[in-house]
Design a protein around this motif. Structure first.
Motif, PDB file in Angstrom:
ATOM      1  N   LEU A 107      62.537 -20.755  40.668  1.00 35.20           N
ATOM      2  CA  LEU A 107      61.278 -19.777  40.104  1.00 35.20           C
ATOM      3  C   LEU A 107      61.459 -18.738  40.008  1.00 35.20           C
ATOM      4  N   GLU A 108      60.398 -17.818  40.555  1.00 39.71           N
ATOM      5  CA  GLU A 108      60.720 -16.730  40.065  1.00 39.71           C
ATOM      6  C   GLU A 108      61.432 -15.819  41.248  1.00 39.71           C
ATOM      7  N   TYR A 109      61.586 -16.769  42.443  1.00 44.81           N
ATOM      8  CA  TYR A 109      61.849 -15.878  43.492  1.00 44.81           C
ATOM      9  C   TYR A 109      62.204 -17.384  44.395  1.00 44.81           C
ATOM     10  N   GLY A 110      62.876 -18.089  43.340  1.00 43.70           N
ATOM     11  CA  GLY A 110      63.812 -18.723  43.811  1.00 43.70           C
ATOM     12  C   GLY A 110      63.809 -20.299  43.652  1.00 43.70           C
ATOM     13  N   MET A 111      64.845 -21.741  44.499  1.00 41.78           N
ATOM     14  CA  MET A 111      64.650 -22.298  43.365  1.00 41.78           C
ATOM     15  C   MET A 111      63.793 -23.241  44.195  1.00 41.78           C
ATOM     16  N   ASP A 112      63.459 -24.686  43.762  1.00 35.14           N
ATOM     17  CA  ASP A 112      62.449 -25.465  44.003  1.00 35.14           C
ATOM     18  C   ASP A 112      62.480 -26.777  44.045  1.00 35.14           C
ATOM     19  N   ALA A 113      61.851 -28.108  44.257  1.00 36.54           N
ATOM     20  CA  ALA A 113      62.083 -29.132  43.472  1.00 36.54           C
ATOM     21  C   ALA A 113      60.619 -29.852  43.026  1.00 36.54           C
ATOM     22  N   LEU A 114      59.521 -30.745  41.909  1.00 38.90           N
ATOM     23  CA  LEU A 114      58.935 -31.484  42.764  1.00 38.90           C
ATOM     24  C   LEU A 114      59.751 -33.228  42.012  1.00 38.90           C
ATOM     25  N   GLU A 115      58.582 -33.132  43.162  1.00 40.10           N
ATOM     26  CA  GLU A 115      58.619 -35.338  42.489  1.00 40.10           C
ATOM     27  C   GLU A 115      57.104 -35.708  42.340  1.00 40.10           C
ATOM     28  N   ILE A 116      56.783 -37.056  41.957  1.00 41.23           N
ATOM     29  CA  ILE A 116      56.279 -37.638  40.762  1.00 41.23           C
ATOM     30  C   ILE A 116      56.205 -38.755  41.948  1.00 41.23           C
ATOM     31  N   HIS A 117      54.927 -39.827  41.925  1.00 44.05           N
ATOM     32  CA  HIS A 117      55.532 -41.407  42.624  1.00 44.05           C
ATOM     33  C   HIS A 117      55.952 -42.240  40.996  1.00 44.05           C
ATOM     34  N   GLU A 118      56.668 -42.851  40.899  1.00 41.12           N
ATOM     35  CA  GLU A 118      56.900 -43.343  39.433  1.00 41.12           C
ATOM     36  C   GLU A 118      56.393 -44.306  38.968  1.00 41.12           C
ATOM     37  N   ASP A 119      55.018 -45.065  40.094  1.00 43.20           N
ATOM     38  CA  ASP A 119      54.570 -45.766  38.855  1.00 43.20           C
ATOM     39  C   ASP A 119      52.895 -44.978  39.089  1.00 43.20           C
ATOM     40  N   ALA A 120      53.065 -43.118  38.672  1.00 39.04           N
ATOM     41  CA  ALA A 120      51.993 -42.717  38.462  1.00 39.04           C
ATOM     42  C   ALA A 120      51.459 -43.033  36.666  1.00 39.04           C
ATOM     43  N   ILE A 121      52.484 -42.467  36.106  1.00 36.90           N
ATOM     44  CA  ILE A 121      51.950 -42.356  34.799  1.00 36.90           C
ATOM     45  C   ILE A 121      52.643 -43.903  33.731  1.00 36.90           C
ATOM     46  N   LYS A 122      51.572 -44.834  32.998  1.00 31.17           N
ATOM     47  CA  LYS A 122      52.299 -45.155  32.257  1.00 31.17           C
ATOM     48  C   LYS A 122      52.731 -45.315  30.708  1.00 31.17           C
ATOM     49  N   LYS A 123      53.615 -46.058  30.086  1.00 33.42           N
ATOM     50  CA  LYS A 123      53.875 -45.629  28.954  1.00 33.42           C
ATOM     51  C   LYS A 123      52.717 -45.270  28.298  1.00 33.42           C
ATOM     52  N   GLY A 124      53.080 -44.023  27.011  1.00 34.54           N
ATOM     53  CA  GLY A 124      51.609 -43.927  26.018  1.00 34.54           C
ATOM     54  C   GLY A 124      50.721 -42.543  27.169  1.00 34.54           C
ATOM     55  N   ASP A 125      50.590 -42.959  27.928  1.00 30.35           N
ATOM     56  CA  ASP A 125      49.020 -42.244  28.707  1.00 30.35           C
ATOM     57  C   ASP A 125      48.993 -41.062  28.363  1.00 30.35           C
ATOM     58  N   ARG A 126      47.838 -40.635  28.253  1.00 31.83           N
ATOM     59  CA  ARG A 126      47.940 -39.364  27.578  1.00 31.83           C
ATOM     60  C   ARG A 126      47.008 -37.979  28.723  1.00 31.83           C
ATOM     61  N   VAL A 127      48.080 -37.007  28.880  1.00 33.64           N
ATOM     62  CA  VAL A 127      48.330 -36.338  30.105  1.00 33.64           C
ATOM     63  C   VAL A 127      47.632 -35.422  30.049  1.00 33.64           C
ATOM     64  N   LEU A 128      46.908 -34.707  31.020  1.00 35.93           N
ATOM     65  CA  LEU A 128      46.103 -33.165  30.670  1.00 35.93           C
ATOM     66  C   LEU A 128      47.472 -32.519  31.706  1.00 35.93           C
ATOM     67  N   LEU A 129      48.320 -31.659  31.761  1.00 37.50           N
ATOM     68  CA  LEU A 129      49.192 -30.820  33.019  1.00 37.50           C
ATOM     69  C   LEU A 129      48.106 -29.806  33.576  1.00 37.50           C
ATOM     70  N   HIS A 130      48.034 -29.451  34.723  1.00 37.92           N
ATOM     71  CA  HIS A 130      46.790 -28.381  35.020  1.00 37.92           C
ATOM     72  C   HIS A 130      47.744 -28.116  36.730  1.00 37.92           C
ATOM     73  N   ASP A 131      47.845 -26.458  36.095  1.00 39.11           N
ATOM     74  CA  ASP A 131      48.495 -25.753  37.246  1.00 39.11           C
ATOM     75  C   ASP A 131      47.475 -24.456  37.126  1.00 39.11           C
ATOM     76  N   ASP A 132      47.185 -23.312  38.125  1.00 39.42           N
ATOM     77  CA  ASP A 132      47.009 -22.214  38.338  1.00 39.42           C
ATOM     78  C   ASP A 132      47.107 -22.137  38.280  1.00 39.42           C
ATOM     79  N   VAL A 133      48.867 -21.341  38.385  1.00 38.14           N
ATOM     80  CA  VAL A 133      49.397 -19.796  37.451  1.00 38.14           C
ATOM     81  C   VAL A 133      50.341 -20.388  36.565  1.00 38.14           C
TER      82      VAL A 133
END
Length: 170
Positions: A94-120
C-alpha cells in the motif's frame, strides 16, 4: 450533476501525510450516487460481464449495484480471514504499508469476463493484487474501473496490461 463536489478530503487519514478521498457524502446523496452509478455503467459500455469483483470494503458499494445493472454475479475480495470458504491469497504494498487480499477459490470460472471495481486507484497495489487473484482463477479482466484515480501516485502503471477507467482524477 457534478459528483466531484460530493468527495470530501480528509487530511492525515489513516496516517500522517495521506490525503484520504472520502466517498461517504456521495453515498449519502441519492441523486449523486445514482448519477455516479450511471457514469460507471457508461465506462463499461455494452461489454458482456459475467462477474463484478469489488475490493473490500468501499468497492462493495457500487460493485454490487454494477453487478445488478449488468446482470452479473458479484464477487467480494476481502482482507485475510474474512471469507468463510477456502481462499487464494495475494500480498501487496500500500502507499502506507503492506496488506493482503483473498478470494474464494471457486468464485470465478475459467473464461468468466470480469469487471474489477474499487473506489480509489492510488499506488495500484490493491488493484494489481486483485487482478492477480482473478487471473489465477482463470478470469478474463475486461476492465478495471474506479471512482477516483490519484494520478500522482502512478498506480495505473501496475495495471498497464488492463483497460483502466476512472470517473474522477486528482
Amino acid at each position: 450533476m457534478d459528483i466531484e463536489k460530493y468527495i470530501r478530503n480528509i487530511a492525515d487519514f489513516p496516517k500522517q501525510g495521506i490525503q484520504f478521498k472520502d466517498i461517504t457524502p456521495l453515498l449519502a446523496n441519492k441523486d449523486a450516487s445514482a448519477q455516479c452509478l450511471e457514469n460507471l455503467l457508461q465506462l463499461v459500455g455494452g461489454q458482456k460481464i459475467d462477474k463484478v469483483v469489488g475490493i473490500e470494503s468501499r468497492g462493495f458499494f457500487f460493485g454490487t449495484l454494477l453487478a445488478q445493472k449488468l446482470n452479473a454475479g458479484f464477487i467480494p475480495i476481502r482482507k485475510p480471514g474474512k471469507l468463510p470458504y477456502t481462499t487464494l491469497k495475494e500480498s501487496y504494498q500500500l502507499e502506507y504499508g503492506m496488506d493482503a487480499l483473498e478470494i474464494h477459490e471457486d468464485a470465478i470460472k475459467k473464461g468468466d469476463r470480469v469487471l474489477l471495481h474499487d473506489d480509489v486507484l492510488a499506488t495500484g497495489g490493491t488493484a494489481s493484487a486483485a487482478c492477480s487473484l482473478i487471473e489465477k482463477l482463470g478470469g478474463e479482466i475486461v476492465q478495471c474501473n474506479f471512482l477516483i484515480e490519484l494520478k500522482g501516485l502512478n498506480g495505473i502503471q501496475k495495471l498497464k496490461k488492463h483497460i483502466v477507467n476512472s470517473l474522477l482524477q486528482y
